[in-house]
Enzyme design. Sequence first.
Site, PDB file in Angstrom:
ATOM      1  N   PHE A 136       1.214  -1.089  -0.024  1.00 35.16           N
ATOM      2  CA  PHE A 136      -0.192  -0.158   0.125  1.00 35.16           C
ATOM      3  C   PHE A 136       0.493   1.574   0.218  1.00 35.16           C
ATOM      4  O   PHE A 136       1.425   1.256   0.623  1.00 35.16           O
ATOM      5  CB  PHE A 136      -1.021  -0.047   1.031  1.00 35.16           C
ATOM      6  CG  PHE A 136      -1.881   1.203   1.345  1.00 35.16           C
ATOM      7  CD1 PHE A 136      -2.942   0.999  -0.016  1.00 35.16           C
ATOM      8  CD2 PHE A 136      -1.312   2.157   1.982  1.00 35.16           C
ATOM      9  CE1 PHE A 136      -3.541   2.786   0.537  1.00 35.16           C
ATOM     10  CE2 PHE A 136      -2.413   3.394   1.881  1.00 35.16           C
ATOM     11  CZ  PHE A 136      -3.264   3.561   1.269  1.00 35.16           C
ATOM     12  N   ASP A 171       8.994   2.430   1.440  1.00 36.53           N
ATOM     13  CA  ASP A 171       7.962   3.069   1.883  1.00 36.53           C
ATOM     14  C   ASP A 171       8.326   2.803   3.566  1.00 36.53           C
ATOM     15  O   ASP A 171       7.216   1.348   3.823  1.00 36.53           O
ATOM     16  CB  ASP A 171       6.905   2.452   0.946  1.00 36.53           C
ATOM     17  CG  ASP A 171       5.801   3.513   1.651  1.00 36.53           C
ATOM     18  OD1 ASP A 171       5.890   4.147   2.631  1.00 36.53           O
ATOM     19  OD2 ASP A 171       4.536   3.831   1.435  1.00 36.53           O
ATOM     20  N   LYS A 216       3.214   8.822   8.248  1.00 34.71           N
ATOM     21  CA  LYS A 216       2.116   9.035   9.599  1.00 34.71           C
ATOM     22  C   LYS A 216       2.748   9.404  11.330  1.00 34.71           C
ATOM     23  O   LYS A 216       2.237   9.999  12.330  1.00 34.71           O
ATOM     24  CB  LYS A 216       1.558   7.653   9.929  1.00 34.71           C
ATOM     25  CG  LYS A 216       0.810   6.822   8.964  1.00 34.71           C
ATOM     26  CD  LYS A 216       0.098   5.648   8.121  1.00 34.71           C
ATOM     27  CE  LYS A 216      -0.997   5.400   7.585  1.00 34.71           C
ATOM     28  NZ  LYS A 216      -0.398   4.488   6.579  1.00 34.71           N
TER      29      LYS A 216
HETATM   30  C1  LIG Z   1      -0.456   5.094   5.573  1.00 29.11           C
HETATM   31  C2  LIG Z   1      -0.088   4.261   4.157  1.00 29.11           C
HETATM   32  C3  LIG Z   1       0.480   5.775   3.275  1.00 29.11           C
HETATM   33  C4  LIG Z   1      -0.102   6.858   2.420  1.00 29.11           C
HETATM   34  O1  LIG Z   1      -0.010   7.098   2.839  1.00 29.11           O
HETATM   35  P1  LIG Z   1      -1.142   9.067   3.771  1.00 29.11           P
HETATM   36  O2  LIG Z   1      -0.711   9.616   4.773  1.00 29.11           O
HETATM   37  O3  LIG Z   1      -2.620   8.348   3.805  1.00 29.11           O
HETATM   38  O4  LIG Z   1      -0.937   9.613   2.184  1.00 29.11           O
HETATM   39  C5  LIG Z   1       1.234   5.230   2.274  1.00 29.11           C
HETATM   40  N1  LIG Z   1       2.374   3.832   2.409  1.00 29.11           N
HETATM   41  C6  LIG Z   1       2.074   3.292   3.488  1.00 29.11           C
HETATM   42  C7  LIG Z   1       3.256   2.010   3.647  1.00 29.11           C
HETATM   43  C8  LIG Z   1       1.454   3.773   4.874  1.00 29.11           C
HETATM   44  O5  LIG Z   1       1.111   2.496   5.787  1.00 29.11           O
END
Ligand SMILES: *Cc1c(COP(=O)(O)O)cnc(C)c1O
Length: 380
Positions: A123, A210, A239
């Site tokens: 994701f 990521d 986050k």
């Molecule tokens: C939540 C998440 C995102 C997206 O972050 P947003 O602040 O909602 O745009 C991207 N990568 C990972 C691994 C995530 O958990």
Amino acid sequence: MNTYARLPVAFASGSGAYLKDTNGKEYLDGLTGLAVVGVGHANPSVAKALAEQAGTLTHTSNLYEIPVQSRLADRLCELSGMEKVFFGNSGAEANEAAIKLARLKGNNQGIKKPCVLVVDGSFHGRTMATLTATGNRKVHAGFEPLLSGFVRAPFNDVEAVRQVADNNGDVVALLVEPVLGEGGIVIPDAGYLAALREICDTHGWLMMLDEVQSGNGRTGKYFAYQHTGCMPDVVTTAKGLGNGMPIGACLARGEAAELFVPGNHGSTFGGNPLACAAANAVLDEIEAHNLCQRAQSLGERILDGLRAGLAGDNRVKEIRGLGLMLAVEFNDDISHMVQAGLDAGVLINVTQGNILRLLPPLTLTDDEADELVRRVLSLT
Ligand SMILES: *Cc1c(COP(=O)(O)O)cnc(C)c1O
């Protein structure tokens, strides 16, 4: 708009690991707004830093020097081994910056259609580029045409990545989560990142990780890749960085750190003094209270408790975690446990229908961790 199937509860206030709803009922927060409020709700130091910055200066522009942003960038580089930082306002924006770096590198090399390798089950966000990068058909559905310039491989499959490397000269980078978050807290084999590093070195790819969810101390190191010996070229996070203030960061070193030049990329709000003051206060809290180590030991404590409480339970497929990214995978659907948790005063998440996910605050006391285990076990 109708983007979330909201639960029938509204929170009025929070303190540390607890939230209080509008009827005064208390909940132990095992989710922290999806790995965001890592240093606890209404953290007094973060609140103070925000109030002071709000009363001094909230926003100027990236047209000008922003000392509080430079300080945050220096600290993140020190923590990560990276050299330069771009600030946005979310995880998706951090990943957009990474994808743009990869494309810029490819175009600079004369590759007409540079590609980024991404993996199934991942994701990366909800913007067009990051939803395309996401390895989940449900996130794509209805938003076609997806972007070109991505190739896919299974997660935790080095051989599949090698195959792509040997057959596709357009690939310039890979983008991978060190631990799949939304995918269900899936931890790859121990040698996975090192093997990806080697492939990246051999083929001149950028290794882009990521760490939007896994970063900021959550897994027991500041970044999850620090459990391994290898260094990525680009790291994204968001986050937990602002404890609820919207801020995202794309960190880079080496060639990747030098790709952007004025005019390539930007953000009106990204890295403004208010967001950066919050993030600096978060880093202060993580350092002052050794929260990386705490995340590690709390994670082990919670895993032990869950394993003891669920031993021999044949509904459970696997109990796993890294620091405070924790999951109990069941054989069957457990979606009902979210509402049962509200009734029992504990906030949990269910992902993929059968995986109970916990992302509690790094500031839990041992007693709160034990209470979290008790309340979660009461749902099973
Ligand atoms: C939540 C998440 C995102 C997206 O972050 P947003 O602040 O909602 O745009 C991207 N990568 C990972 C691994 C995530 O958990």
